[in-house]
Design a protein around this motif. Structure first.
Motif, mmCIF file in Angstrom:
data_model
loop_
_atom_site.group_PDB
_atom_site.id
_atom_site.type_symbol
_atom_site.label_atom_id
_atom_site.label_comp_id
_atom_site.label_asym_id
_atom_site.label_seq_id
_atom_site.Cartn_x
_atom_site.Cartn_y
_atom_site.Cartn_z
ATOM 1 N N ALA A 131 -46.951 22.518 -27.651
ATOM 2 C CA ALA A 131 -48.356 21.516 -27.608
ATOM 3 C C ALA A 131 -47.279 20.776 -29.356
ATOM 4 C CB ALA A 131 -49.580 22.411 -28.222
ATOM 5 N N HIS A 132 -46.888 21.166 -29.860
ATOM 6 C CA HIS A 132 -46.445 19.983 -30.669
ATOM 7 C C HIS A 132 -45.067 19.291 -30.262
ATOM 8 C CE1 HIS A 132 -45.042 19.027 -34.812
ATOM 9 N NE2 HIS A 132 -43.408 19.093 -34.225
ATOM 10 N N LEU A 133 -44.509 19.713 -29.374
ATOM 11 C CA LEU A 133 -43.660 18.914 -28.519
ATOM 12 C C LEU A 133 -44.017 17.346 -27.705
ATOM 13 C CD1 LEU A 133 -41.579 21.802 -26.657
ATOM 14 C CD2 LEU A 133 -40.635 19.851 -28.234
ATOM 15 N N LYS A 144 -40.112 13.182 -18.920
ATOM 16 C CA LYS A 144 -40.725 14.356 -17.999
ATOM 17 C C LYS A 144 -40.439 15.431 -19.326
ATOM 18 C CE LYS A 144 -38.242 14.197 -13.841
ATOM 19 N NZ LYS A 144 -37.433 14.912 -12.762
ATOM 20 N N GLU A 145 -41.757 16.665 -19.030
ATOM 21 C CA GLU A 145 -41.616 17.559 -19.766
ATOM 22 C C GLU A 145 -41.544 19.155 -19.180
ATOM 23 O OE1 GLU A 145 -43.771 20.828 -21.946
ATOM 24 O OE2 GLU A 145 -44.532 20.014 -20.381
ATOM 25 N N ARG A 146 -41.117 19.656 -19.155
ATOM 26 C CA ARG A 146 -41.262 21.369 -18.660
ATOM 27 C C ARG A 146 -41.125 23.015 -18.991
ATOM 28 N NH1 ARG A 146 -41.457 17.802 -15.634
ATOM 29 N NH2 ARG A 146 -40.895 17.459 -13.548
ATOM 30 N N TYR A 154 -38.370 22.568 -21.895
ATOM 31 C CA TYR A 154 -37.850 21.027 -22.599
ATOM 32 C C TYR A 154 -38.270 19.960 -22.630
ATOM 33 C CZ TYR A 154 -37.043 21.887 -18.051
ATOM 34 O OH TYR A 154 -36.261 21.191 -16.447
ATOM 35 N N LEU A 155 -37.568 18.487 -23.328
ATOM 36 C CA LEU A 155 -38.012 17.439 -22.580
ATOM 37 C C LEU A 155 -37.265 16.723 -22.454
ATOM 38 C CD1 LEU A 155 -39.368 16.435 -26.080
ATOM 39 C CD2 LEU A 155 -40.584 17.595 -24.132
ATOM 40 N N TYR A 189 -34.022 20.892 -25.684
ATOM 41 C CA TYR A 189 -34.236 22.587 -26.012
ATOM 42 C C TYR A 189 -35.167 22.786 -26.908
ATOM 43 C CZ TYR A 189 -31.577 22.673 -21.464
ATOM 44 O OH TYR A 189 -31.285 22.693 -20.038
ATOM 45 N N ALA A 190 -36.194 23.874 -26.601
ATOM 46 C CA ALA A 190 -37.305 24.470 -27.539
ATOM 47 C C ALA A 190 -36.867 25.414 -27.321
ATOM 48 C CB ALA A 190 -38.539 23.942 -27.603
ATOM 49 N N VAL A 191 -36.182 26.267 -28.051
ATOM 50 C CA VAL A 191 -35.666 28.135 -27.296
ATOM 51 C C VAL A 191 -36.347 29.406 -28.178
ATOM 52 C CG1 VAL A 191 -34.579 29.810 -26.734
ATOM 53 C CG2 VAL A 191 -34.100 26.902 -26.037
#
Length: 278
Positions: A131-133, A144-146, A154-155, A189-191
């Motif tokens: 949600a923050h991304l 894109k957002e996945r 990741y964006l 990437y957000a991991v």
């Protein structure tokens, strides 16, 4: 556990921009007539996508015959299965940045359950981070957002339009929630921090009884893997090279692009040979 010669050395290597390369990442700076012959190892939407040199293909086949070779990637299982490596299918593979441990091509359910428990206990939820991304991203540069494997997000962005401080600010926000941020090419990437390649590598080492672990990688998401291995290598390109990152047992290679892939494979084979002779 009895350790066979082929499993005594475990090689956990990142794939993209470490062993295999897109056309944009090949780094062929020599005259065209001197360029190496390339082998395509991935097709996506009916188009060739990833390559290594034919020399690297031979080295990989040798490495897989002499060690326990474990492809180790942030790719999803579906993305990993698109790759046709020039060696027998490895018994183990690490996908989704350690979220899935494949055994003979199938995700190990016990490992999957262990990862799920750890993420639930130690970091903010995927829903909160996603949600923050979406809220922080600008449609002017967001392509894109996945969500990958219901584990991380990741964006895909237009790098030329991405504000210089945006990734840093996102990283600071994520840090306090137990997540890490990595910019690789056009992808941000957000991991979750506990979701690591190193944890999965240690599990494979435990199962195989490996007595030496070797690793290679080019991105921030590979740093934990390189530090966890007995010996590690990073190429002269990528996120780690850009920041000057290294570690006490990490060799920094001068080669960049597809030539680095060859040298990484040679380094693995040399290190495995020394271990076998010891």
């Amino acid at each position: 556990m009895t350790t066979s010669p082929a499993s005594a050395v475990l090689v956990a290597s990142d794939l993209d921009r470490t062993l295999i390369y897109s056309s944009a990442a090949l780094g062929l700076r020599m005259p065209d007539a001197e360029a190496p012959r390339l082998l395509c190892v991935e097709v996506y939407e009916s188009k060739p996508l990833s390559y290594l040199t034919e020399t690297a293909a031979g080295l990989m086949a040798q490495l897989a015959a002499e060690t326990c070779f474990v492809p180790t990637t942030t790719r999803t299982r579906e993305q990993y299965h698109r790759i046709k490596l020039p060696c027998p299918t490895p018994r183990f593979a690490i996908c989704a940045n350690g979220g899935h441990l494949l055994v003979d091509g199938v995700s190990d359910p016990d490992w999957q359950a262990q990862v799920a428990r750890t993420l639930a206990d130690e970091c903010a939820s995927l829903a909160e981070v996603r949600a923050h991304l979406l809220d922080a991203a600008d449609p002017a540069w967001l392509l894109k957002e996945r969500v990958a494997e219901d584990l991380f997000a990741y964006l895909v962005v237009e790098r030329a339009l991405l504000p210089g401080e945006w990734v840093k600010e996102l990283g600071e926000w994520a840090e306090g929630r137990g997540w890490t941020v990595s910019l690789q090419g056009r992808k941000i990437y957000a991991v979750p921090k506990p979701l690591t390649k190193s944890a999965a590598m240690r599990e494979v080492a435990r199962r195989t009884g490996a007595t030496l672990t070797l690793a290679a990688g080019d991105s921030i998401l590979d740093a934990d893997l390189l530090l966890a291995a007995d010996q590690g290598w990073r190429p002269g390109h990528g996120e780690l090279a850009d920041t000057g990152w290294t570690g006490p047992q990490v060799t920094v290679l001068p080669e960049a692009g597809v030539a680095a892939g060859e040298e990484i494979l040679r380094s693995f084979i040399r290190a495995a040979g020394r271990h076998g002779a010891a």
